[in-house]
Each structure stands twice: as C-alpha cells, then as structure tokens.
Design a protein around this motif. Structure first.
Motif, PDB file in Angstrom:
ATOM      1  N   LEU A  65       0.821  -1.207   0.000  1.00  0.00           N
ATOM      2  CA  LEU A  65       0.000   0.000   0.000  1.00  0.00           C
ATOM      3  C   LEU A  65       0.859   1.263   0.000  1.00  0.00           C
ATOM      4  O   LEU A  65       0.500   2.262  -0.630  1.00  0.00           O
ATOM      5  CB  LEU A  65      -0.932  -0.007   1.213  1.00  0.00           C
ATOM      6  N   SER A  66       1.997   1.256   0.700  1.00  0.00           N
ATOM      7  CA  SER A  66       2.869   2.436   0.744  1.00  0.00           C
ATOM      8  C   SER A  66       3.429   2.747  -0.647  1.00  0.00           C
ATOM      9  O   SER A  66       3.443   3.900  -1.076  1.00  0.00           O
ATOM     10  CB  SER A  66       4.020   2.224   1.721  1.00  0.00           C
ATOM     11  N   THR A 117     -11.858  -0.998  10.930  1.00  0.00           N
ATOM     12  CA  THR A 117     -10.863  -0.275  11.727  1.00  0.00           C
ATOM     13  C   THR A 117      -9.463  -0.795  11.427  1.00  0.00           C
ATOM     14  O   THR A 117      -8.505  -0.014  11.303  1.00  0.00           O
ATOM     15  CB  THR A 117     -11.172  -0.408  13.229  1.00  0.00           C
ATOM     16  N   GLU A 118      -9.341  -2.134  11.309  1.00  0.00           N
ATOM     17  CA  GLU A 118      -8.030  -2.703  10.960  1.00  0.00           C
ATOM     18  C   GLU A 118      -7.575  -2.222   9.584  1.00  0.00           C
ATOM     19  O   GLU A 118      -6.408  -1.859   9.381  1.00  0.00           O
ATOM     20  CB  GLU A 118      -8.113  -4.232  10.991  1.00  0.00           C
ATOM     21  N   LEU A 144      -4.009   4.182   6.913  1.00  0.00           N
ATOM     22  CA  LEU A 144      -3.450   5.437   7.432  1.00  0.00           C
ATOM     23  C   LEU A 144      -1.936   5.332   7.624  1.00  0.00           C
ATOM     24  O   LEU A 144      -1.194   6.273   7.312  1.00  0.00           O
ATOM     25  CB  LEU A 144      -4.131   5.803   8.747  1.00  0.00           C
ATOM     26  N   THR A 145      -1.482   4.186   8.140  1.00  0.00           N
ATOM     27  CA  THR A 145      -0.035   3.987   8.298  1.00  0.00           C
ATOM     28  C   THR A 145       0.655   3.991   6.940  1.00  0.00           C
ATOM     29  O   THR A 145       1.707   4.618   6.749  1.00  0.00           O
ATOM     30  CB  THR A 145       0.258   2.665   9.021  1.00  0.00           C
ATOM     31  N   ALA A 146       0.022   3.295   5.982  1.00  0.00           N
ATOM     32  CA  ALA A 146       0.581   3.269   4.626  1.00  0.00           C
ATOM     33  C   ALA A 146       0.558   4.654   3.996  1.00  0.00           C
ATOM     34  O   ALA A 146       1.455   5.008   3.224  1.00  0.00           O
ATOM     35  CB  ALA A 146      -0.207   2.283   3.765  1.00  0.00           C
TER      36      ALA A 146
END
Length: 814
Positions: free
Chosen positions: A27-28, A338-339, A345-347
């Motif tokens: 994803l990043s 949520t997971e 969001l982290t990605a």
C-alpha cells in the motif's frame, strides 16, 4: 468503545507481522506513486486558471486549406489583432504575443542571448501576472521600456533594484537601450505562457516589414482576445466568414481560410503535436497516468483482500466466538474496517514520505515544477484515497466474515468454497493480469522507441554540432537573411579551414516538428500547393550526409547558384515530374530559377509525421518571390552545422569557440548537438515509457509479495496433507508440482488475457508514429515464459521448505 476497537485492531495487526508488513509495503508503494500522479493531474488541470478573466480570454486558431487538407495553426497574421477589435463589438481587449530574442548586455563582461515576448500594451491587464513594481496600465506603453521577471533581474542586476536601470539589446542594425520600467514576480509554474522579458509591440517594426504586418498570409506569433461575455464566442465565430470576405476581397474562398476561438482554460491540455508558443500536455497522458495509479492501488488492495481470505479460517473462529459473546454484525464490521483503516493510514504516512523522496525524480522525468502542497483540494484527494482503499481492502472481511453463523463456525462445518477458492484465485489472476499488461505495454513502447532511435532519417546526426549565429534584424526580411548569411559565411569558412572540421554548412532550420518553414503558392489550376522550405549555404547537404539522387549539390561558393533550387523526392512526386531537372515551379510569380538537384527523401520533421514536399534554396529573394503564404515556425537566426573529424569532441568545441571569438567578439557563444535535437522530439513518449516501466516494476514487486504470502498461507493450510502424502510415499517433486500447478494455471490466465489486450490498448499509441514497429511474437513468448518461471520460482521456494518438514512433527497432534 472506539478505544477498544483500535486496541484489538493493533493487536491483530501486530500478531500477523508478515501479512501486515506485506500490506504496508504494497500500500505504501501504491500510495506513494498514486499521490504523485493524482497531485500531478490536479496541477495540470489547474493551468491558467489563476487569471481572473480566464473564462473570457480566448486564443485565435487559424484554419487554412491546402492540397493536404485543412492546416490548423495558432500562428496568426499581425493584422488579426486590430481587425478583430474593430470588426467585433463582442471583443473587449486584444493582445499580440510574438516571440523573439536578441544579443543583450550591460557591459562587455555580461553578454548573452535574451529571449523576449513582444506584446500589446494591454497584455498585463488581460493576464494576471503580478507586478511587484510598476503600473500594469503604463509599463508597456513605451517602445523602449522593458518589463522583466525577478529571475531575469537577478541575472542582470544581482540584488540591486532594477527599476530605472537599462540593458542594451541589438534590435536591427544597432544596439538599443531599454529602461526597466516594470518588475514581475516569477511566472507561476502552472502558466502556459512563460517569458523573461516583455517589450511593447512597436518593437516588431525592427524585424517585420509594413507589408508583412498588413498581410493576411504572413503569420507571426499568436493573438488573444478578451470577450465581454464568454457566451458570445459562437457569435464571433459565426461572423468570421463575413470578416474574411471583407478583408480578402476577390481572394476569398468560403471555408478555406478562417479563425476559431479556443478558451485559454483548454489550451494547456491539447492533443496536438504543435501547440503553438505554449507548453502543453496531452490529455491522454493524464488518463494513462491515472490508469496506472488505479491499477497499482488495485494490486495492493488485492493483496490485502487475498490475505484476508487466506486467513479466513482463523478469523472465522474469532467471529464465531465474538458473536456467541454478544457481538453484533455492525460492531464486527466496524472492527474489520478499523483494521483496514489503521493499515491504510499507516501506509498513507509512509506513502507521503515516499512521494516527497520521489518528487525530484518525478519533476526531472516530466520536466515540471510540481510541489506537494497540502491545500483543500489535495486534502480531498488524500481523503478519497483513504476512504477508497479502506473500502476496497476491508470490504471482504468486514461484510462477508461478519455475516457468518456462529454455530457453523464453531462446529467446523463452515464451507469457504467460493471465498477460499474462486474469489482468491480470481483476485490473484487479476493481479497477474495487471502486472503483465503493464510489462507487455512497456515491451511495446521500448521496442517502438528503439526503432525510432535507430531509424535512418536520411541524414547524418553523429558528431554534428549546431551553432546558432546572430541574425541581422531588418524590416526587409530578405535583407535580414542575406546579411546574416554573409556574416555566417565568414565564420563557416574559418571553421572549414581547420583540420579538425570535416565540413560545415549554413541553414535557417534544423530538425523537428515545424522546424522547416511552411510556404505555399497557387498552381496553374488555382489550387494551393503547400511545401516546406529551408535556406542553406556552404556544404550543407555534404555536412548533413544527404544523398543527391538526380543532378548535383549546390556550389558551396556564397555567390554561386543564387537561382538554384534542390527539391526532395516527395516534391517531384507531388508535381508528377518525370524529369525534375527540366522543370520549373508552375507559377509565373516566381523569378527565373532552376532545379539543379533532387535529394533523397529525408525526415525534417519527427517520425510522428509523414515526409512532405521540400525546397532547399540559397537565395531567399528567388524563392519568396513566388509564394503567397509563409509561416515562420522557427527562429530566423542562421545556424552553422559542423561535422567533426575524429571523435575528439572537446577539441572540436574549443575550435568552434576560438573562431567564434574572432568573428563575433561581442556575442555570446552557444552550441548544441544535432542528435540531442532529434531526441528532444520524442521526450514526451520517452517519459511515458519510463513511467510505465516504473509502474510495471512496482506492480510486479507488489504482486510478488502477494504471491509469496498466498503461497505461504496455502502451504500452511495444507501442512498436514503434505505430511500424510509424504508418509504414503509421495516425492518432494510431486508435492511441489501439486502446489505449483494451481498458481501456474492462474499465471497463464493472467498472461493470455493481458498480452492481446496490451496489443489492442497500445494500437492507438503506436498509430501516432509514421514509422511503426511491433515486437515479434518471440518477445511475447519469452515474456510469458518469464512470467511462468517467476511464479514457479516464488511458489517452489515455499513448497520446497514445506516438503523438507518432518511428517512426525506435522501429524503429532492428530
């Protein structure tokens, strides 16, 4: 309550580090590339929107019919501006925009060639280029006043205030002094119109004679009009025929010469090779880039979903227990989403960091000045990405698994026939399809661009250097060319006498779309014949390595062959001449002339277009005497073309500069390489090819990680089966083939769908070239074999480890 959702989500993500890591990396990468692409698209679509009158500003587009059909150009006659202002009450303001350049200096230590724009006094009232010092209504009123940008001011005056200071520019035979009367902020990166210096349009008198200024068939620069009401555009266009009939009189032919209005807001995104004086981007590029971003994100999201499916058995028991304890459907949906949201969001944070790191490379690749500014629209783009990815990646576990019935899950009777097999295989196959589609498209583009680079253009471009020499500005066009060629001949002869130089010639035009000038004359039957023209001198054809098929080359002596023409094969064919050396151009307006040679066809334009009829001449007076249409699409400065002896290019450059300082001591020296000029024509498609190659690499990387994870999950779920097979005597090879077979079938599905589709999709791109070259079927076979081998390698590495496990360990809990 929300705190607990996040706690559980973090625990689940931390517990499965391999899967979480693969999701984050995929994803990043996808988000990093996609953020750059979507911000770039938003930047490109915002071009020229900062002008307050943008909706009312239009650029004139000229349409003129010739033997090849309708010729469309943004170059317009000088007389167009005042005529439109007088003839149409709907037109409120008008400005010309004519490009030029001159040798400019403050003193003998600061000499350089300075490009400028000649514009009408209303220019800064029409366009919102911000003046730091000066009055927009006054600064362009004076013929000898100059408006410069901050960057230009720093170049000439350093950190001192430039207002009231002067620079000297050679306009005509002499240097004229121009006072700085206005200082502009540097032109915004999202402006199609770029410039460094503005001059009043009275300065065109130095280079454009009165007759040319009043002619409807000589074109210079562009014309912009401001309408009182943007809706009146159609009224103006409807009245153009009446205006043309009035100004052309007996030369008027309905539908063969007219103008249309193009909104300034649309001129940057043009699907044309010749956008005029502005920088443009083809809309197709934005669609392709958007498609690339979407496909990469799709692959990353598929990884997320397929791994969720692979872990469905474990998560199903979790759902069963939680439902038994009273959890509701909506709560479970929210937990899984949520997971997905936390992962996204982290990605996103990692993707933004990656985008910032890749930004300089991206700007260098596309030659842009994109900045990642996080304003309102950029925030909406990021929000849309987060919502879209969370929805796509979290949809399966959130809605399908949350709907499971606890009694079936806890009894172990739950069947995942569709979820664990059909959907998972389909998604993996789709990943391979996207990856191979991008790889096949890259193969087609690389093959085509290699063919373009290696194509015989009909002239020699190796070790050929171009040196642009100063022109001799004059209101007499013929005098300007003649005098500048005479001075250039002195420099050419000095170079030709050096042992390091093989040969040298003089030319007005070099190479590229619209580089050769466009001329036209009437045939005996009244039809218009259009051709390309170039004025040359010295050993031009010899230096360029052009072949003469019939007749001879020009005499290199400057005073010889003043009435001689050399035409190309296409010109002779268009005229249906069997013996061109016995012919003259069929128009009695031409002064006496002689066709002395027929050159083998060569590509003066890029390979996007076909070869056109061409005339090469030494004397502008002879050629220009008979034409009734002239469009100057490149500069009027002569260029010296120099072919070096040997490979010592640095020595040759020093010779060029040494002789330059003797002949042109007051002028700045600069040079370029012909092969770089040729390569420049294809930079847009070269950049697109590199972008698709990068996307293909990232897609393969993400798909490989997904394949690795899915193979690991598959083998983990079949550990006991593998143990039983080994106890019953199955070989490691047969077990490995059993596992490989499923993934190889999926790979073949992706390959066989992607390859024909890539041919179909790339057909439109490759059709833009006059020279086409598709890869051979062997290349596609090798690509398919490479894909199969890649899949086999990834899966076999996992299956081999599984077959080496001791069956006692895998079966002991049974």
């Amino acid at each position: 309550m929300f705190k607990n959702y996040f706690k559980i989500a973090i625990r689940n993500l931390s517990k499965n580090k391999l899967h979480t890591g693969i999701n984050l990396i995929g994803l990043s990468l996808g988000l990093g590339i996609s953020i750059l692409i979507f911000f770039f698209i938003q930047f490109e679509q915002g071009f020229d929107k900062f002008h307050s009158q943008a909706e009312r500003i239009f650029r004139l587009e000229r349409h003129e019919k010739d033997q090849n059909g309708m010729n469309v150009s943004y170059s317009t006659p000088v007389i167009t501006a005042p005529t439109f202002l007088d003839e149409f009450p709907q037109v409120n303001q008008v400005t010309r925009m004519i490009g030029g350049g001159a040798q400019t200096y403050l003193d003998e230590s600061t000499i350089q060639f300075q490009p400028f724009l000649i514009v009408s006094p209303d220019f800064l009232e029409i366009f919102d280029f911000k003046l730091i010092q000066g009055d927009a209504k006054q600064v362009l009123q004076d013929k000898f006043g100059a408006v410069i940008t901050e960057k230009t001011a720093k170049k000439y005056f350093g950190d001192t205030n430039p207002m009231g200071q002067s620079i000297r520019m050679r306009m005509g035979d002499d240097f004229e002094e121009y006072q700085i009367v206005g200082l502009l902020e540097d032109i915004p990166a999202n402006s199609s119109i770029q410039f460094e210096v503005l001059l009043n349009d009275q300065n065109m008198d130095y280079s454009i004679g009165k007759n040319s200024q009043e002619s409807w068939y000589n074109v210079y620069g562009e014309t912009y009009v401001v309408l009182n009401d943007p809706q009146s555009k159609h009224e103006v266009e409807a009245g153009v025929d009446a205006m043309m009939k009035k100004v052309l009189g007996e030369n008027y032919i309905p539908g063969e010469y007219y103008f249309t209005l193009e909104p300034i807001s649309e001129m940057h995104l043009l699907d044309t090779q010749n956008p005029g004086m502005i920088e443009n981007t083809r809309p197709r590029l934005l669609w392709i880039l958007a498609g690339i971003a979407f496909l990469i994100l799709m692959i990353a999201c598929i990884n997320f979903t397929t791994m969720a499916i692979g872990r469905s058995t474990t998560r199903a028991k979790e759902v069963g227990v939680r439902k038994t304890m009273g959890a509701e459907f909506g709560q479970l949906v929210f937990q899984f989403l949520t997971e997905a949201l936390l992962t996204t969001l982290t990605a996103l944070v990692l993707g933004l960091i990656l985008a910032e790191l890749l930004l300089p490379t991206f700007n260098s690749l596309f030659e842009k000045e994109l900045q990642l500014v996080y304003g309102f629209w950029q925030f909406l783009i990021l929000l849309g990405l987060v919502i879209g990815i969370t929805s796509m990646a979290g949809a399966y576990p959130a809605f399908f698994m949350s709907s499971l019935r606890p009694i079936k899950v806890l009894k172990g009777n739950l069947s995942f026939k569709f979820g664990k097999q059909g959907l998972r295989k389909g998604l993996v196959a789709f990943q391979f399809f996207i990856s191979f589609l991008l790889v096949a498209s890259t193969l087609i583009m690389v093959n085509q661009m290699n063919a373009i680079r290696n194509y015989d253009l009909g002239f020699d471009q190796d070790m050929v250097i171009l040196v642009e020499v100063p022109d001799a500005p004059s209101t007499s066009f013929i005098k300007s060319i003649t005098e500048s060629f005479a001075k250039a001949e002195t420099y050419r002869l000095a170079l030709a006498g050096r042992s390091e130089v093989s040969s040298a010639g003089i030319t007005i035009s070099t190479y590229g779309d619209e580089a050769f000038w466009d001329g036209g004359f009437s045939l005996e039957d009244g039809k218009q014949f259009s051709f390309r023209l170039n004025f040359v001198g010295g050993d031009y054809l010899k230096t360029m390595g052009m072949e003469i098929l019939e007749g001879r080359d020009f005499n290199p002596d400057a005073n010889a062959d003043s009435s001689a023409f050399i035409i190309n094969e296409t010109f002779a064919k268009a005229m249906n001449w069997d013996d061109p050396l016995r012919e003259t151009i069929p128009n009695n307006r031409f002064n006496p002339h002689q066709i002395v040679g027929v050159a083998k066809d060569f590509h003066h334009n890029s390979l996007y277009g076909q070869i056109e009829p061409v005339i090469l001449a030494k004397s502008p007076a002879i050629l220009l005497s008979g034409i009734n249409m002239l469009m100057i699409s490149s500069g009027t400065n002569p260029k010296i073309v120099v072919k070096g002896n040997g490979n010592d290019i640095q020595r040759l450059q020093s010779i060029l500069k040494e002789e330059w300082e003797r002949v042109y001591p007051m002028d700045a020296f600069s040079f370029s390489f012909l092969d770089e000029t040729v390569a420049e024509q294809y930079k847009a498609d070269e950049r697109l090819g590199k972008m698709i190659s990068l996307a293909a690499g990232i897609a393969i990387m993400i798909a490989a990680m997904g394949l690795f994870a899915m193979a690991a999950l598959t083998i983990t779920g079949r550990t006991k089966e593998i143990g039983i097979r080994k106890v019953l005597g199955a070989s490691s090879w047969s077990i490995s083939w059993m596992i490989n077979r499923e993934f190889l079938l999926i790979t073949l599905m992706g390959v066989f769908v992607a390859l024909p589709l890539s041919l179909y999709l790339m057909q439109g791109w490759i059709d833009q070239f006059a020279v086409k070259n598709w890869p051979s079927w062997i290349n596609f076979c090798l690509l398919a074999i490479g894909g199969i081998s890649f899949t086999s390698l990834v899966v076999s590495s996992q299956s081999y480890l599984a077959t080496q496990m001791n069956p006692v360990k895998t079966l002991k809990d049974e």
